[in-house]
Design an enzyme around this catalytic site. Sequence first.
Site, PDB file in Angstrom:
ATOM      1  N   ASP A   1     111.262  53.963  31.319  1.00 43.52           N
ATOM      2  CA  ASP A   1     112.308  54.930  30.949  1.00 43.52           C
ATOM      3  C   ASP A   1     111.806  56.375  30.975  1.00 43.52           C
ATOM      4  OD1 ASP A   1     114.010  52.735  30.425  1.00 43.52           O
ATOM      5  OD2 ASP A   1     113.118  52.542  28.437  1.00 43.52           O
TER       6      ASP A   1
ATOM      7  N   LYS B   1     112.136  65.585  30.976  1.00 43.24           N
ATOM      8  CA  LYS B   1     112.789  65.817  29.687  1.00 43.24           C
ATOM      9  C   LYS B   1     112.099  66.863  28.819  1.00 43.24           C
ATOM     10  CE  LYS B   1     115.659  61.846  29.050  1.00 43.24           C
ATOM     11  NZ  LYS B   1     116.153  60.861  28.139  1.00 43.24           N
TER      12      LYS B   1
ATOM     13  N   LYS C   1     112.187  57.957  36.053  1.00 38.99           N
ATOM     14  CA  LYS C   1     111.728  57.748  37.435  1.00 38.99           C
ATOM     15  C   LYS C   1     112.877  57.888  38.419  1.00 38.99           C
ATOM     16  CE  LYS C   1     110.034  53.670  36.345  1.00 38.99           C
ATOM     17  NZ  LYS C   1     110.073  53.711  34.886  1.00 38.99           N
TER      18      LYS C   1
ATOM     19  N   GLY D   1     116.418  49.929  34.837  1.00 36.77           N
ATOM     20  CA  GLY D   1     117.655  50.707  34.889  1.00 36.77           C
ATOM     21  C   GLY D   1     117.305  52.113  35.320  1.00 36.77           C
ATOM     22  N   HIS D   2     117.580  52.452  36.575  1.00 32.99           N
ATOM     23  CA  HIS D   2     117.225  53.777  37.084  1.00 32.99           C
ATOM     24  C   HIS D   2     118.471  54.647  37.168  1.00 32.99           C
ATOM     25  CE1 HIS D   2     113.307  52.021  38.955  1.00 32.99           C
ATOM     26  NE2 HIS D   2     113.280  52.125  37.646  1.00 32.99           N
TER      27      HIS D   2
ATOM     28  N   GLN E   1     109.807  49.868  35.292  1.00 27.20           N
ATOM     29  CA  GLN E   1     109.125  49.789  33.995  1.00 27.20           C
ATOM     30  C   GLN E   1     107.983  50.831  33.941  1.00 27.20           C
ATOM     31  OE1 GLN E   1     109.590  46.304  35.536  1.00 27.20           O
ATOM     32  NE2 GLN E   1     111.600  46.594  34.702  1.00 27.20           N
TER      33      GLN E   1
ATOM     34  N   GLY F   1     116.355  68.605  32.784  1.00 23.60           N
ATOM     35  CA  GLY F   1     117.759  68.206  32.640  1.00 23.60           C
ATOM     36  C   GLY F   1     118.041  67.120  33.648  1.00 23.60           C
TER      37      GLY F   1
HETATM   38  P1  IMP Z   1     111.561  41.773  30.201  1.00 20.30           P
HETATM   39  O1  IMP Z   1     111.051  42.586  31.334  1.00 20.30           O
HETATM   40  O2  IMP Z   1     113.051  41.665  30.152  1.00 20.30           O
HETATM   41  O3  IMP Z   1     110.885  40.437  30.112  1.00 20.30           O
HETATM   42  O4  IMP Z   1     111.156  42.532  28.830  1.00 20.30           O
HETATM   43  C1  IMP Z   1     109.794  42.671  28.419  1.00 20.30           C
HETATM   44  C2  IMP Z   1     109.577  44.025  27.758  1.00 20.30           C
HETATM   45  O5  IMP Z   1     109.698  45.051  28.737  1.00 20.30           O
HETATM   46  C3  IMP Z   1     110.590  44.384  26.666  1.00 20.30           C
HETATM   47  O6  IMP Z   1     109.942  45.153  25.685  1.00 20.30           O
HETATM   48  C4  IMP Z   1     111.610  45.238  27.395  1.00 20.30           C
HETATM   49  O7  IMP Z   1     112.290  46.100  26.522  1.00 20.30           O
HETATM   50  C5  IMP Z   1     110.692  45.989  28.334  1.00 20.30           C
HETATM   51  N1  IMP Z   1     111.360  46.460  29.551  1.00 20.30           N
HETATM   52  C6  IMP Z   1     111.716  45.734  30.627  1.00 20.30           C
HETATM   53  N2  IMP Z   1     112.270  46.515  31.561  1.00 20.30           N
HETATM   54  C7  IMP Z   1     112.243  47.767  31.081  1.00 20.30           C
HETATM   55  C8  IMP Z   1     112.631  49.038  31.617  1.00 20.30           C
HETATM   56  O8  IMP Z   1     113.121  49.165  32.731  1.00 20.30           O
HETATM   57  N3  IMP Z   1     112.436  50.112  30.804  1.00 20.30           N
HETATM   58  C9  IMP Z   1     111.859  50.004  29.569  1.00 20.30           C
HETATM   59  N4  IMP Z   1     111.470  48.851  29.045  1.00 20.30           N
HETATM   60  C10 IMP Z   1     111.654  47.735  29.791  1.00 20.30           C
END
Ligand code: IMP
Length: 424
Positions: free
Chosen positions: A13, A331, A16, A40-41, A224, A415
Amino acid sequence: MSNIVVIGAQWGDEGKGKIIDILTKDTDYVVRYQGGNNAGHTVVVGKEEIILHLIPSGILHKNKKCIIGNGVVIDPEALLSEVSYVKAKGISIGDNLGISDQAHVIFPYHKVLDKLREEKFSKTKIGTTGRGIGPCYTDKFSRAGIRIADLYNERIFKDKLESNMEEKNAIFSKVYNYKKFSFEKIYEQYREYAKIMKPHICNCSVVLNQAIKKKKRILFEGAQGTLLDIDHGTYPFVTSSNSTSGGACVGTGVGPTKIDKAIGIVKAYTTRVGEGPFPTEFSAELLNKIRQKGREFGATTGRPRRCGWFDAVICKNAVTVNGLDAIAVTKLDVLDEMPVLKICVGYKYKDKLYTDFPADLEVLWKAKPVYIECPGWLKDTSQAKKYMDLPANARKYLRKIEQLAGAKIEIISIGSDRNQTLFV
Ligand code: IMP
């Protein structure tokens, strides 16, 4: 420099999506190499916010090829609904989207297992996104996984699905007291998905290496962040893939000698979603302020993000494990109203000072961060047009980050709009 890998340097988050969107104009291919629709981009185009989970963000640009690499785990239902979402925005999807035939497939039982595990074994709860990512990668590494290519071979798909479901259904009924899945329903549904995806299926490694021979430029889009990497993160509070830069090679079939540059994205402060240690986490009052101003809610699950001070130990670690050539700070504007800013430069636990990121979870949970303080700038940075427009204290804060991280800052985001970007 032609082939660049962009990764998150914290817990994901970092913003990216926006930086990749900007870098895309100087590239020909954008490739996802790990993770799945847990990502989630977010990209803001004009007044519109577009959130992508599986499709590389390059899809928003004309004449760019987007590939979902072999290291990604694909939920066809989520992918096809994302294709419809993108098409509804007026963006055409045809041969600009490729899907690796070696990527692994997420099935309904993976998603249910992900949620049941989190509920039943709450002591080891990770706080996953519930998208079936972990269980799908587990099958991949236990060699029971089903790949995209398998969907097109009736006999292989049937055999693999049958043996998977035999095992999964036993687990569902015996461990979780959960109803069994029907083989026929899943089999038919996934054959249907396969038909729809067929025109996009490719050999990712062949496509990209041919492109490299033709001097095309590739952007490897990490999902991630470094501390969610299965090897280099805060294990077990991580995702199940290699979200660090090395993942770009195994997740696409492009050798390390073909990648020219690694850029890490860092937020001007720190956030994380899900469970796990977070040494510089804010107290409630500051947390609310930054969460609201920074709109710190997950792009995939909508969960409120935990927020904290900038952690230079994390950032230095990310520079090392990813071999970062440069960083982009996002940010910065969120900190405009802060009179004083803290940067963590080490952790103290039982009289020992840790300046390298420790693997010991007890240290991470219990250590006291050691901070330096920087004066705030108390001015609006969001309208700056060039680096020198930033207030002197903002530039000092950035220089400090750069010095502590050990990599130069090339981009600063102030921004969500594409225009609110400064190049150093
Ligand atoms: P999973 O990838 O759904 O198995 O989640 C494992 C961990 O990675 C959890 O703490 C999620 O909140 C975190 N996580 C997975 N994808 C993202 C992302 O795109 N952004 C931030 N945290 C993520």
